[in-house]
Write a protein that holds these residues in place. Structure first.
Motif, PDB file in Angstrom:
ATOM      1  N   GLY A   1      -6.010   2.972   0.800  1.00 53.99           N
ATOM      2  CA  GLY A   1      -4.984   3.574  -0.055  1.00 53.99           C
ATOM      3  C   GLY A   1      -4.775   2.803  -1.353  1.00 53.99           C
ATOM      4  O   GLY A   1      -5.446   1.806  -1.618  1.00 53.99           O
TER       5      GLY A   1
ATOM      6  N   PHE B   1       0.483  -2.078   4.996  1.00 53.82           N
ATOM      7  CA  PHE B   1      -0.114  -3.297   4.457  1.00 53.82           C
ATOM      8  C   PHE B   1       0.762  -3.926   3.363  1.00 53.82           C
ATOM      9  O   PHE B   1       1.235  -3.243   2.459  1.00 53.82           O
ATOM     10  CB  PHE B   1      -1.499  -3.004   3.869  1.00 53.82           C
TER      11      PHE B   1
ATOM     12  N   GLU C   1      -6.767  -2.164   4.549  1.00 55.47           N
ATOM     13  CA  GLU C   1      -6.527  -1.559   5.863  1.00 55.47           C
ATOM     14  C   GLU C   1      -6.921  -0.084   5.893  1.00 55.47           C
ATOM     15  O   GLU C   1      -7.528   0.386   6.834  1.00 55.47           O
ATOM     16  CB  GLU C   1      -5.038  -1.654   6.231  1.00 55.47           C
ATOM     17  N   CYS C   2      -6.545   0.639   4.834  1.00 52.52           N
ATOM     18  CA  CYS C   2      -6.719   2.097   4.904  1.00 52.52           C
ATOM     19  C   CYS C   2      -7.392   2.696   3.675  1.00 52.52           C
ATOM     20  O   CYS C   2      -7.651   3.898   3.624  1.00 52.52           O
ATOM     21  CB  CYS C   2      -5.364   2.768   5.113  1.00 52.52           C
TER      22      CYS C   2
ATOM     23  N   CYS D   1      -0.022   2.881   3.923  1.00 46.97           N
ATOM     24  CA  CYS D   1       0.189   2.257   5.233  1.00 46.97           C
ATOM     25  C   CYS D   1       1.151   1.074   5.108  1.00 46.97           C
ATOM     26  O   CYS D   1       1.765   0.883   4.075  1.00 46.97           O
ATOM     27  CB  CYS D   1      -1.148   1.837   5.865  1.00 46.97           C
TER      28      CYS D   1
ATOM     29  N   CYS E   1       0.866  -1.175   0.000  1.00 52.39           N
ATOM     30  CA  CYS E   1       0.000   0.000   0.000  1.00 52.39           C
ATOM     31  C   CYS E   1       0.904   1.227   0.000  1.00 52.39           C
ATOM     32  O   CYS E   1       1.952   1.234   0.637  1.00 52.39           O
ATOM     33  CB  CYS E   1      -0.866  -0.018   1.253  1.00 52.39           C
TER      34      CYS E   1
ATOM     35  N   CYS F   1      -6.596  -0.572  -0.658  1.00 53.17           N
ATOM     36  CA  CYS F   1      -5.974  -1.260   0.475  1.00 53.17           C
ATOM     37  C   CYS F   1      -7.061  -1.652   1.494  1.00 53.17           C
ATOM     38  O   CYS F   1      -7.869  -0.816   1.884  1.00 53.17           O
ATOM     39  CB  CYS F   1      -4.958  -0.320   1.121  1.00 53.17           C
TER      40      CYS F   1
END
Ligand SMILES: [Zn+2]
Length: 143
Positions: free
Chosen positions: A89, A61, A86-87, A59, A56, A84
């Motif tokens: 992105g 990831f 997680e975030c 972050c 990513c 992403c």
């Protein structure tokens, strides 16, 4: 052991009632490899795959996966439309390695013997056709 003997041993394990110490197919073999449970890894020389690392841009990831070389471009295109997990992105391919080099490294780390077999032989061709070129003789098996 010679190529032919290794493959014969694999098939001998495979024909045992509970599958013996044989494993095959990308997912199963990868799982045993990562546990260090593979005694001998058998790969055909024509599998044409890469090990890629996705990252990513925002972050920490990261995700690794195996992908067929002829699907790599399409995968890279698709990746642009994904976010992403997680975030949210942007994701990109950070690292690409030939799968045989990747396997060689993994085998060295776990003391696994790596046999790269040619599909010019009948045995090698069988491994390719029946198991898509990835098979293993295990040290032990999990239930
Ligand atoms: Zn992210």
């Amino acid at each position: 052991m010679k190529e032919k003997e290794v493959i014969q041993r694999f098939f001998k394990e495979l024909t045992k009632e509970d599958g013996g110490l044989a494993a095959y197919g990308e997912k199963e073999v990868m799982r045993y490899l990562q546990m260090g449970a593979v005694d001998t890894l058998i790969i055909t020389d024509n599998i044409n795959m890469s090990r890629i690392t996705i990252r990513c841009n925002n972050c920490e990831f990261t995700e690794e996966m195996n992908i067929k070389n002829d699907e790599l471009l399409k995968f890279e295109e698709n990746l642009k439309t994904k976010a992403c997990p997680e975030c949210g992105g942007m994701l990109y391919i950070d690292n690409k390695e030939d799968i045989i080099e990747y396997f060689a490294r993994l085998c060295e780390e776990s003391g696994t013997e790596l046999k790269i077999v040619s599909t010019d032989t009948e045995e090698g061709s069988q491994i390719y056709k029946a198991f898509r070129g990835i098979a293993a003789i295990l040290r032990y098996r999990l239930d």
